[in-house]
Design a protein around this motif. Structure first.
Motif, short mmCIF file in Angstrom:
data_model
loop_
_atom_site.label_atom_id
_atom_site.label_comp_id
_atom_site.label_asym_id
_atom_site.label_seq_id
_atom_site.Cartn_x
_atom_site.Cartn_y
_atom_site.Cartn_z
N UNK A 1 0.80 -1.22 0.00
CA UNK A 1 0.00 0.00 0.00
C UNK A 1 0.83 1.27 0.00
N UNK A 2 2.15 1.13 0.10
CA UNK A 2 3.04 2.30 0.08
C UNK A 2 3.65 2.50 -1.31
N UNK A 3 4.02 3.74 -1.59
CA UNK A 3 4.68 4.06 -2.86
C UNK A 3 6.07 4.61 -2.56
N UNK A 4 7.08 3.99 -3.14
CA UNK A 4 8.47 4.43 -2.96
C UNK A 4 9.00 5.02 -4.25
N UNK A 5 9.74 6.12 -4.13
CA UNK A 5 10.36 6.77 -5.29
C UNK A 5 11.87 6.78 -5.05
N UNK A 6 12.62 6.20 -5.97
CA UNK A 6 14.08 6.05 -5.81
C UNK A 6 14.80 6.73 -6.98
N UNK A 7 15.77 7.58 -6.68
CA UNK A 7 16.57 8.18 -7.75
C UNK A 7 17.79 7.29 -8.01
N UNK A 8 18.18 7.20 -9.27
CA UNK A 8 19.31 6.34 -9.63
C UNK A 8 19.01 4.89 -9.31
N UNK B 1 6.72 0.78 -6.78
CA UNK B 1 8.00 1.48 -6.84
C UNK B 1 8.14 2.30 -8.12
N UNK B 2 8.56 3.56 -7.93
CA UNK B 2 8.88 4.44 -9.05
C UNK B 2 10.37 4.75 -8.97
N UNK B 3 11.04 4.78 -10.11
CA UNK B 3 12.45 5.16 -10.07
C UNK B 3 12.85 5.87 -11.35
N UNK C 1 8.58 13.85 -13.01
CA UNK C 1 8.63 12.40 -12.76
C UNK C 1 7.89 12.05 -11.47
N UNK C 2 8.09 12.85 -10.43
CA UNK C 2 7.41 12.58 -9.15
C UNK C 2 5.91 12.78 -9.29
N UNK C 3 5.52 13.80 -10.06
CA UNK C 3 4.09 14.06 -10.30
C UNK C 3 3.46 12.89 -11.06
N UNK C 4 4.17 12.39 -12.06
CA UNK C 4 3.65 11.25 -12.85
C UNK C 4 3.52 10.00 -11.98
N UNK C 5 4.51 9.80 -11.11
CA UNK C 5 4.47 8.64 -10.21
C UNK C 5 3.29 8.77 -9.26
N UNK C 6 3.07 9.98 -8.78
CA UNK C 6 1.95 10.24 -7.87
C UNK C 6 0.61 9.98 -8.58
N UNK C 7 0.54 10.44 -9.82
CA UNK C 7 -0.70 10.24 -10.59
C UNK C 7 -0.93 8.76 -10.93
N UNK C 8 0.16 8.04 -11.13
CA UNK C 8 0.05 6.62 -11.46
C UNK C 8 -0.33 5.77 -10.25
N UNK C 9 0.25 6.13 -9.10
CA UNK C 9 0.11 5.27 -7.91
C UNK C 9 -0.71 5.88 -6.77
N UNK C 10 -1.02 7.19 -6.88
CA UNK C 10 -1.89 7.82 -5.88
C UNK C 10 -1.24 8.31 -4.62
#
Length: 254
Positions: free
Chosen positions: A7-14, A34-36, A74-83
């Motif tokens: 239920x969590x969304x993680x965003x990782x750079x590199x 996961x978004x990266x 990228x963060x906005x797109x990840x947010x829109x994709x995963x909520x």
């Protein structure tokens, strides 16, 4: 352990190679979406396909952390994709090692930009969603080099800077249910340490053996070792751990 981040969304750079990939895999294995992002299109594509083949839900995009607009998008797109954006790991890094008298302006600036500006860009973009949600975990990847390392005036300064950045985020964002902590790896077997071996002209195995000689636990680190520490800070139950730096180096670092 499975499902800890369900239920969590993680965003990782590199997130395509080395430590970043290890972190992405850990979150995916434990139930997170996961978004990266990464600059290396080939590695990004390979890692994305690998994770999707295993049935994990991932979002990936080629983006340069130094460019604030690309990071925000990228963060906005990840947010829109995963909520949601619940966890941010600032891992993107580069090395431009040289002794001070040989270090160029570009060697210095590139390292400062990727580590410090990159982490600033991502944290500023992600905190907006975290504050709104009254929950967040920010984990910045520092290094034992923050304590000083020959040939790394730029990298050491940037990684030490990240620790100060981490502690300030902890103070500013704590009231919103957001913690900020830092993981400082020692010698880890990755593409980046392979590059170091190439640069100093020794076989990678020899560099590993040399490094292990000074590591109390008698082995070199793997990306999974760093992912373990990141997962601890990212855990919902770590809400009272804030503004800390943990050295994951097989021994004490002062």
């Amino acid at each position: 352990m499975a499902g800890r981040f369900s239920g969590r969304v993680a965003f990782v750079t590199g997130g395509s190679r080395g430590i970043g990939k290890g972190i992405v895999e850990r979150f995916a294995e434990e139930g997170a979406k996961v978004a990266f992002i990464d600059l290396n299109e080939e590695a990004l594509s390979a890692t994305t396909n690998e994770l999707r083949e295993k049935g994990y839900e991932v979002f990936s995009k080629v983006a340069n952390v130094v460019d604030a607009e690309q990071v925000e998008a990228a963060i906005k797109e990840a947010y829109e994709a995963f909520g949601s954006i619940d966890i941010l790991v600032n891992n993107a890094g580069v090395i431009r090692d040289n002794l001070l008298f040989k270090m160029t302006d570009s060697d210095w600036q590139t390292v400062m930009d990727v580590h410090l500006k990159g982490s600033f860009n991502a944290a500023r973009a992600a905190q907006k969603y975290m504050v709104e949600n009254k929950y967040g975990r920010i984990i910045n990847i520092s290094s034992t080099s923050a304590l000083g390392n020959r040939g790394q005036a730029n990298y050491a300064a940037a990684k030490a800077g990240l620790q100060g950045f981490t502690k300030t985020l902890a103070i500013e964002l704590g009231r919103y249910g957001i913690t900020a902590n830092s993981v400082a790896p020692g010698f880890i077997e990755t593409e980046m340490t392979k590059e170091t071996a190439d640069r100093i002209g020794v076989p990678f195995e020899q560099l590993i053996q040399h490094s292990v000689a000074s590591i109390p636990v008698g082995r070199s680190g793997k990306p999974a070792d760093i992912a373990n520490a990141v997962a601890f800070f990212a855990d919902e139950q770590s809400s009272f751990v804030n503004g800390q730096v943990i050295y994951v180096a097989g021994g004490p670092k002062n």
